[in-house]
Design a protein around this motif. Structure first.
Motif, PDB file in Angstrom:
ATOM      1  N   THR A  52       0.812  -1.219   0.000  1.00 33.17           N
ATOM      2  CA  THR A  52       0.000   0.000   0.000  1.00 33.17           C
ATOM      3  C   THR A  52       0.842   1.265   0.000  1.00 33.17           C
ATOM      4  N   ASN A  88      -3.927   4.353  -0.157  1.00 31.55           N
ATOM      5  CA  ASN A  88      -5.319   4.620   0.211  1.00 31.55           C
ATOM      6  C   ASN A  88      -5.343   5.570   1.406  1.00 31.55           C
ATOM      7  N   THR A 100      -6.204   5.626   4.421  1.00 32.54           N
ATOM      8  CA  THR A 100      -6.157   5.282   5.840  1.00 32.54           C
ATOM      9  C   THR A 100      -4.956   5.949   6.480  1.00 32.54           C
ATOM     10  N   GLU A 155      -2.328   5.034   7.843  1.00 31.54           N
ATOM     11  CA  GLU A 155      -1.310   4.018   8.054  1.00 31.54           C
ATOM     12  C   GLU A 155       0.008   4.716   8.371  1.00 31.54           C
TER      13      GLU A 155
HETATM   14  C1  LIG Z   1      -5.847   0.379   2.804  1.00 30.87           C
HETATM   15  O1  LIG Z   1      -4.813  -0.021   3.730  1.00 30.87           O
HETATM   16  C2  LIG Z   1      -5.247  -0.879   4.762  1.00 30.87           C
HETATM   17  C3  LIG Z   1      -4.101  -1.098   5.702  1.00 30.87           C
HETATM   18  O2  LIG Z   1      -3.049  -1.771   5.111  1.00 30.87           O
HETATM   19  C4  LIG Z   1      -5.792  -2.168   4.154  1.00 30.87           C
HETATM   20  O3  LIG Z   1      -6.238  -3.021   5.197  1.00 30.87           O
HETATM   21  C5  LIG Z   1      -6.885  -1.868   3.182  1.00 30.87           C
HETATM   22  O4  LIG Z   1      -7.334  -3.047   2.542  1.00 30.87           O
HETATM   23  C6  LIG Z   1      -6.448  -0.856   2.156  1.00 30.87           C
HETATM   24  N1  LIG Z   1      -7.536  -0.471   1.304  1.00 30.87           N
HETATM   25  C7  LIG Z   1      -7.482  -0.509  -0.005  1.00 30.87           C
HETATM   26  C8  LIG Z   1      -8.697  -0.053  -0.724  1.00 30.87           C
HETATM   27  O5  LIG Z   1      -6.482  -0.923  -0.594  1.00 30.87           O
END
Ligand SMILES: *[C@@H]1O[C@H](CO)[C@@H](O)[C@H](O)[C@H]1NC(C)=O
Ligand SMILES: *[C@@H]1O[C@H](CO)[C@@H](O)[C@H](O)[C@H]1NC(C)=O
Ligand SMILES: *[C@@H]1O[C@H](CO)[C@@H](O)[C@H](O)[C@H]1NC(C)=O
Length: 443
Positions: A144, A208, A210, A212
């Protein structure tokens, strides 16, 4: 005259021709290479220039396996025989891949002496390649995250021509990594050779939205790193596929070519061609006359380096090759002098300690050269020999020891004064006992 001119012209033509033909470097270990890729991630056509250079510049016989095809199999071993000398793994995804190229299989390949080029990229979860790299101590960011540098004013991550952290692997060439770079954290184990560090103003961001946590921040992160295991098998990790693509190939050819040459063991490969030690004065070897304590000894070692461009061994010249005389702890650590090409083998450089005195201690001693430098093959040569103590007739006699003269003189003077006293007592005249009579004793 005319013949001479003609010869010169012919020679000049030959030189010009050899410069035109791309020079073919050769690996010291073998030329069988396997390239594993996945068309769902990247069309292999994007890397045609790289693959062409593997064939023409590195002289490799390249097999390819495309892993989106479920029937594809990756065979690195036939029973216990390794089938390839070099393996290149592009980002691949899917369960099929995880089975075909499990981390264990990759590790076994490295442990068996195979060289690996592993490329990771953001947005592709090549789990087993990540696991393999983690075993080596290279921790690429999760899929990610990718690297950004907001200060540089450009999405493209690049490295300056002076960015190389190890000149044995590559030096003096700029690199472009593209806008999709996966940074890694590196362990501090000595087998890891950091190559390109992320800039101070860069950091990893999550694709994305989040919150993180950043995998790397600033110069903590690395974009390229190499690894050499204790058996001198090599691995190269690159955090970007775009660095290898045709779009950037012309720009990166120099630095990448050097990195690949290093990984395929076309350069910085060392070997020891000869080790010898002998008495410094007589030149007799240990077998002819075993060493005893305090003998003067000289130790020589010859080291050659593989020159892939010329496909031959050449002398390796350095000023940091050290000899150690050990009995549990080193008694000596002597930096050896490079004396030029070995008279017995012109492809190697001769190093010598010069004469040194064995310590005044007997037992088993190891004559060792442990040359472990980041970026070149590790060399380790050991020769264990028993050093004897002096036999009882080999100690210096008392009269050779000036300190003993004091005591010898004391003994001599006691003997002399005793003899003198006895002589004097026996020969002394009777008059000395005058005035004494026997009468008194009878009382
Ligand atoms: C965004 O990052 C989180 C944490 O790694 C992950 O769990 C999630 O699936 C990700 N979302 C997308 C749309 O890739
Ligand atoms: C590399 O070169 C640039 C520009 O010439 C300079 O600013 C930078 O300090 C150099 N870096 C190193 C590590 O020498
Ligand atoms: C070591 O090298 C020196 C210099 O060439 C030579 O004189 C000497 O004989 C060599 N000693 C051994 C033990 O090979």
């Amino acid at each position: 005259m005319l013949g001479n001119h003609f010869l010169h012209a012919l020679l000049a033509l030959c030189v010009a021709l050899t410069q035109l033909v791309p020079c073919l470097a050769r690996s010291a270990t073998g030329d069988r290479a396997l390239l594993v890729f996945d068309d769902r991630v990247d069309e292999i056509a994007q890397y045609s220039q790289l693959i062409e250079s593997l064939r023409t510049q590195h002289g490799l016989a390249v097999d390819t396996v495309e892993l989106s095809d479920k029937a594809a199999r990756v065979d690195l071993f036939n029973r216990d025989i390794r089938l390839y000398d070099h393996l290149l793994v592009f980002p691949v995804k899917g369960k099929h891949f995880a089975k075909q190229l499990a981390a264990k299989k990759l590790l076994r390949f490295t442990e068996d002496g195979g060289n690996v080029v592993a490329v990771t990229a953001p947005r592709v979860a090549s789990d087993s390649v990540h696991q393999y790299l983690n075993q080596l101590g290279i921790y690429p960011a999760p899929r990610t995250q990718h690297l950004v540098d907001l200060v540089s004013g450009s999405d493209v991550i690049a490295a300056a021509s002076n960015a190389s952290l190890n000149a044995h692997v590559y030096s003096d060439a700029a690199l472009v990594f593209g806008d999709s770079v996966s940074p890694a954290l590196l362990d501090n184990r000595p087998q890891i050779i950091p190559l390109v560090q992320a800039s101070k103003s860069s950091f990893a961001v999550s694709a994305n939205k989040t919150r993180e946590q950043s995998w790397t921040q600033g110069a903590q992160g690395y974009i390229a790193a190499a690894f050499q295991n204790n058996q001198n098998a090599r691995a190269l990790w690159l955090g970007s596929t775009q660095a290898l693509s045709n779009a950037n190939f012309a720009q990166n050819a120099q630095a990448l070519g050097e990195m690949l040459k290093w990984t395929f063991q076309e350069k910085a490969v060392l070997k020891v061609t000869g080790v010898s030690h002998a008495h410094a004065d007589s030149g007799l070897s240990y077998d002819q006359l075993p060493y005893k304590v305090t003998d003067d000894v000289v130790y020589n070692i010859s080291i050659a380096q593989w020159d892939g461009d010329a496909a031959q061994w050449a002398p390796y010249v350095a000023d940091d090759v050290q000899f150690e005389l050990r009995q549990i702890d080193p008694y000596y650590r002597i930096t050896m002098h490079a004396l030029g090409a070995d008279p017995r083998d012109a492809t190697a450089e001769l190093y010598s300690t010069g004469a040194f005195k064995m310590p005044n201690r007997h037992g088993m001693f190891t004559f060792a050269t442990d040359y472990q430098r980041q970026g070149v093959s590790y060399l380790s040569e050991q020769d264990i020999k028993a050093i004897r103590h002096l036999a009882n007739d080999e100690y210096p006699r008392s009269w050779e020891i000036t300190n003993a003269w004091v005591y010898a003189a004391a003994i001599a003077s006691v003997i002399a004064s005793f003899v003198g006293f006895v002589f004097f007592f026996v020969t002394a005249p009777a008059s000395l006992s005058d005035g004494f009579t026997d009468d008194k004793k009878k009382n």
